[in-house]
Design a protein around this motif. Structure first.
Motif, PDB file in Angstrom:
ATOM      1  N   ARG A 193      11.158   5.992   2.797  1.00  0.00           N
ATOM      2  CA  ARG A 193      10.615   4.639   2.821  1.00  0.00           C
ATOM      3  C   ARG A 193      10.066   4.374   1.421  1.00  0.00           C
ATOM      4  O   ARG A 193       9.489   5.268   0.798  1.00  0.00           O
ATOM      5  CB  ARG A 193       9.484   4.495   3.846  1.00  0.00           C
ATOM      6  N   ARG A 194      10.224   3.157   0.938  1.00  0.00           N
ATOM      7  CA  ARG A 194       9.678   2.829  -0.373  1.00  0.00           C
ATOM      8  C   ARG A 194       9.069   1.437  -0.342  1.00  0.00           C
ATOM      9  O   ARG A 194       9.492   0.573   0.415  1.00  0.00           O
ATOM     10  CB  ARG A 194      10.754   2.920  -1.460  1.00  0.00           C
ATOM     11  N   LEU A 195       8.039   1.250  -1.181  1.00  0.00           N
ATOM     12  CA  LEU A 195       7.336  -0.025  -1.239  1.00  0.00           C
ATOM     13  C   LEU A 195       7.050  -0.383  -2.683  1.00  0.00           C
ATOM     14  O   LEU A 195       6.348   0.349  -3.389  1.00  0.00           O
ATOM     15  CB  LEU A 195       6.010   0.056  -0.466  1.00  0.00           C
ATOM     16  N   VAL A 196       7.607  -1.497  -3.130  1.00  0.00           N
ATOM     17  CA  VAL A 196       7.262  -2.045  -4.439  1.00  0.00           C
ATOM     18  C   VAL A 196       5.919  -2.748  -4.289  1.00  0.00           C
ATOM     19  O   VAL A 196       5.731  -3.564  -3.384  1.00  0.00           O
ATOM     20  CB  VAL A 196       8.341  -3.033  -4.919  1.00  0.00           C
TER      21      VAL A 196
ATOM     22  N   LEU B  21       3.752   0.369   3.451  1.00  0.00           N
ATOM     23  CA  LEU B  21       4.857   1.310   3.249  1.00  0.00           C
ATOM     24  C   LEU B  21       5.457   1.737   4.578  1.00  0.00           C
ATOM     25  O   LEU B  21       6.688   1.795   4.742  1.00  0.00           O
ATOM     26  CB  LEU B  21       4.358   2.542   2.482  1.00  0.00           C
ATOM     27  N   LEU B  22       4.595   2.034   5.564  1.00  0.00           N
ATOM     28  CA  LEU B  22       5.075   2.500   6.861  1.00  0.00           C
ATOM     29  C   LEU B  22       5.821   1.412   7.626  1.00  0.00           C
ATOM     30  O   LEU B  22       6.526   1.709   8.590  1.00  0.00           O
ATOM     31  CB  LEU B  22       3.905   3.024   7.693  1.00  0.00           C
TER      32      LEU B  22
ATOM     33  N   LEU C 263      13.599   2.982   7.177  1.00  0.00           N
ATOM     34  CA  LEU C 263      14.053   4.270   6.650  1.00  0.00           C
ATOM     35  C   LEU C 263      15.433   4.109   6.025  1.00  0.00           C
ATOM     36  O   LEU C 263      16.326   3.488   6.608  1.00  0.00           O
ATOM     37  CB  LEU C 263      14.107   5.317   7.765  1.00  0.00           C
ATOM     38  N   VAL C 264      15.598   4.676   4.838  1.00  0.00           N
ATOM     39  CA  VAL C 264      16.880   4.625   4.126  1.00  0.00           C
ATOM     40  C   VAL C 264      17.226   6.039   3.686  1.00  0.00           C
ATOM     41  O   VAL C 264      16.359   6.744   3.134  1.00  0.00           O
ATOM     42  CB  VAL C 264      16.796   3.696   2.899  1.00  0.00           C
TER      43      VAL C 264
END
Length: 313
Positions: free
Chosen positions: A179-182, A80-81, A85-86
């Protein structure tokens, strides 16, 4: 006959452990349980170190097990890190469930300590639409939907800026990034837990500082409900403005808890240093976990089940 030094030391250690258990009693107060737990955790490391000194065969400090939920949590958190950044204003709907982190970059006085830092103000997860989903399409557009929901909540509070009571400061949606993580179904569960214990974000309920951003509306007439700290300092949601609701905490109490959190869990400022800190948890010699098991406001009253957010939080 006097005992040899090693036998005497071992006996003393056993006596000390017996004394700890005796001090706990049958129904020890929570504060006593916490002190004992923290003390035993610290001494467990010392005991293992002493045992290693007496063993001629070296023992790694940890074993890498990809099936271990804690290892999975660290790996997913690290991934994730690594994401860009959005701004919340730029989130668009897309398939997938997973984990996310929201960051603050504005000038609100409550969040001066974490503004423009690598410490998120909130972390969360979005569970898949189907519990056994194996593809992002089967998971549904849950992750972006969750972020868009949070963006709407913040925008509602921002729109109330011209009606704020004296002493409160406005927030702006433009000041929030994410931040996002599928990730694979169920990986989000352990990742969220690891992220919370790493950063203790001030908006997460577990931190007991300013919870309630993810809470949905409740009628004050049908529940013994309280206005969440988030709605106290960021009013605007119509259902939370009900005059029959009592504040969970006062603005001054919220500010004090946020300040205490940032003092006990200093914000991370450098992204590269943060990644190095996360990687340290994987090292088998000289490494160590970067989780903090006990929250920064552990002894403070927290939210009831009704005051916590939705099922995904």
């Amino acid at each position: 006959m006097a005992l040899s030094p090693d036998r005497a030391a071992i006996n003393a250690l056993q006596d000390a452990l017996d004394a700890v258990l005796a001090a706990a009693g049958e129904n020890p107060p929570q504060a006593v349980v916490r002190r004992i737990r923290e003390g035993l955790s610290a001494h467990a490391v010392a005991v293992e170190t002493a045992r290693a000194v007496t063993d001629t065969v070296r023992m790694p400090s940890a074993t890498f097990d990809p099936s271990d939920p804690k290892i999975v949590g660290r790996m997913v958190s690290l991934a994730l890190l690594a994401q860009p950044l959005v701004r919340l204003t730029d989130i668009r709907s897309s398939y997938g469930s997973g984990v996310y982190a929201i960051y603050y970059s504005g000038d609100h006085p409550l969040y001066a300590g974490i503004s423009r830092s690598e410490t998120p103000i909130y972390v969360g997860k979005a569970d898949p639409a189907n519990d056994d989903a194996s593809t992002t399409r089967e998971q549904g557009a849950r992750l972006t939907a969750r972020l868009l929901e949070h963006a709407g909540t913040i925008a509602t509070a921002a729109g109330y800026a011209d009606q704020l009571p004296n002493g409160l400061s406005p927030i702006r949606l433009e000041d929030f990034l994410s931040r996002r993580l599928v990730c694979a179904t169920n990986a989000q569960l352990v990742a969220e837990k690891h992220l919370i214990r790493t950063f203790w974000p001030v908006w997460n309920a577990e931190t007991k500082a300013c919870w309630g951003m993810s809470k949905h509306g409740d009628a004050a007439s049908t529940r013994a409900n309280k206005r969440s700290p988030w709605d106290v300092v960021h009013p605007g949601r119509q259902w939370a403005l009900d005059e029959r609701l009592q504040n969970s905490l006062s603005p001054d109490e919220i500010a004090a808890r946020i300040a205490a959190t940032l003092e006990r869990v200093p914000p991370r400022r450098d992204h590269a240093a943060l990644l190095e800190e996360m990687l340290k948890g994987f090292r088998q010699n000289g490494g160590g976990a970067n989780e903090r098991e006990v929250g920064p406001n552990e002894d403070a009253a927290g939210p009831s089940e009704e005051e916590v957010g939705g099922a995904d939080d």
